[in-house]
Write an enzyme that holds these catalytic residues in place. Structure first.
Site, mmCIF file in Angstrom:
data_model
loop_
_atom_site.group_PDB
_atom_site.id
_atom_site.type_symbol
_atom_site.label_atom_id
_atom_site.label_comp_id
_atom_site.label_asym_id
_atom_site.label_seq_id
_atom_site.Cartn_x
_atom_site.Cartn_y
_atom_site.Cartn_z
ATOM 1 N N CYS A 1 -0.187 -28.985 -0.195
ATOM 2 C CA CYS A 1 1.235 -29.295 -0.051
ATOM 3 C C CYS A 1 1.371 -30.493 0.881
ATOM 4 O O CYS A 1 0.378 -31.070 1.323
ATOM 5 C CB CYS A 1 2.009 -28.084 0.460
ATOM 6 N N CYS B 1 8.316 -31.250 0.853
ATOM 7 C CA CYS B 1 7.059 -31.006 0.148
ATOM 8 C C CYS B 1 6.718 -32.077 -0.876
ATOM 9 O O CYS B 1 6.094 -31.783 -1.906
ATOM 10 C CB CYS B 1 7.114 -29.634 -0.526
ATOM 11 N N LYS C 1 7.771 -18.321 -5.423
ATOM 12 C CA LYS C 1 7.979 -18.577 -3.997
ATOM 13 C C LYS C 1 9.466 -18.790 -3.747
ATOM 14 O O LYS C 1 10.077 -19.706 -4.289
ATOM 15 C CB LYS C 1 7.180 -19.796 -3.544
ATOM 16 N N LYS D 1 5.586 -14.848 -2.888
ATOM 17 C CA LYS D 1 5.812 -15.138 -1.471
ATOM 18 C C LYS D 1 7.314 -15.215 -1.226
ATOM 19 O O LYS D 1 7.999 -15.927 -1.957
ATOM 20 C CB LYS D 1 5.143 -16.475 -1.116
ATOM 21 N N SER E 1 5.163 -15.188 7.873
ATOM 22 C CA SER E 1 5.279 -15.230 9.331
ATOM 23 C C SER E 1 6.437 -14.411 9.873
ATOM 24 O O SER E 1 6.300 -13.722 10.889
ATOM 25 C CB SER E 1 5.413 -16.685 9.790
#
Length: 321
Positions: free
Chosen positions: A116, A126, A191, A244, A270
């Site tokens: 990325c 990105c 994602k 994700k 996270s």
């Protein structure tokens, strides 16, 4: 009367009828590697997780190997950034150095790299920016360059996280045409544009300087769209499909498990990690039990691979058992 409790009365029978088993073999441990020297910086919003320079990372890698965690996922933080993220395809960049270092000194570890640009661009998005948005097709050209640079450095698997349309096809063609036909791709297939990424942006120094990523990452409201995204990655040649974040998207993990004949990965991100850590520090929850229950739920939902910052802690619990 049906008495389902008969099969819960003793630890022995509970073990015998257990439907889902969590193993150290399920884990991938993310690592943040920063360009420079003598760097070992704890990330405040992710207690226990650090950014390392290569000269300080051996102790961490020794521990990963000792705990029998099979794989690491690398994120690089360069010393210089620009509008295109050109350091991503620098054959002597921090990611490429890290790949060579780990493969030479820790040959048993399976090395996966994030492909990325957000950590490498001055704007934190990105890819290449045109008209205040990421230009999908121009970015694909640079993704191919980055992928081949990682391959030449000796990576075991590449994992593109930018959610550009056509990424897997572009990478597969680039790898095959360059002689890397056996190098697998783990797609960040589904994602979401999630609020759970906040601490990661501290860790990777990748927060956007303007706007957000909702024009390329998915709307958390959408489930059917996730199937379409995964189908494209599957058709384009992804070897593993990923969801994700993980905890808030267990239904999506199960959708992919039910519909695709490929290994399914999830990323326990996270924010999910930070919430458990913060609540445990306050004494509001049993942190270890919540950690293990959360990881088990991902496995039960259908994940074959769990990318998690808890990998070391969970491995200790499992090995102790």
């Amino acid at each position: 009367m049906f008495r389902t409790r008969r099969l819960r009365k003793h630890e022995g029978i509970r073990r015998l009828v257990k439907e889902t088993t969590l193993s150290v073999d399920d884990f991938v441990y993310p690592l943040f590697i920063e360009e420079g020297e003598n760097i070992e910086t704890e990330i405040v919003s992710m207690p226990g997780i650090k950014r390392f320079s290569l000269d300080k990372i051996s102790k961490e890698l020794d521990e990963v190997v000792e705990l029998k965690i099979p794989a690491v996922l690398l994120f690089g933080i360069p010393s210089e950034k620009d509008d295109e993220g050109t350091e991503t395809w620098n054959d002597n960049g921090i990611m490429q150095q890290a790949i060579r270092f780990i493969k030479k000194n820790y040959p048993s570890l399976y090395v996966i790299t994030d492909v990325c640009f957000c950590e490498y661009t001055s704007h934190g998005h990105c890819g290449i920016i045109h008209d205040n948005d990421v230009d999908n097709d121009a970015t694909l050209v640079n993704i191919a360059k980055q992928t081949i640079s990682h391959a030449k450095a000796g990576v075991d698997m590449v994992a593109p996280s930018g959610m550009m349309d056509g990424t897997i096809d572009m990478m597969r063609q680039a790898l095959d045409n360059s002689g890397f036909v056996n190098l697998p791709i783990m797609g960040y297939s589904v994602k979401y544009a999630s609020a759970f990424y906040g601490p990661f942006r501290d860790a990777a120094d990748s927060a956007p300087t303007f706007g957000d990523r909702r024009t390329y990452q998915m709307d958390p409201s959408n489930r059917d769209e996730g199937m379409r995204e995964a189908t494209f990655d599957d058709q384009e040649g992804a070897d593993i499909l990923m969801v994700k974040p993980a905890l808030s998207y267990l239904d999506i993990i199960r959708d992919l498990k039910n519909n695709f004949d490929r290994p399914i990965a999830c990323y326990n991100v996270s924010g999910e990690y930070a919430m458990v850590k913060a609540a445990a520090e306050k004494g509001w929850i049993d942190g270890e039990r919540v950690m293990m229950e959360s990881l088990l739920s991902m496995k039960r939902a259908g994940a074959d691979i769990i990318i998690t910052y808890f990998a070391k802690e969970a491995a200790r619990v499992l090995l102790k058992k």
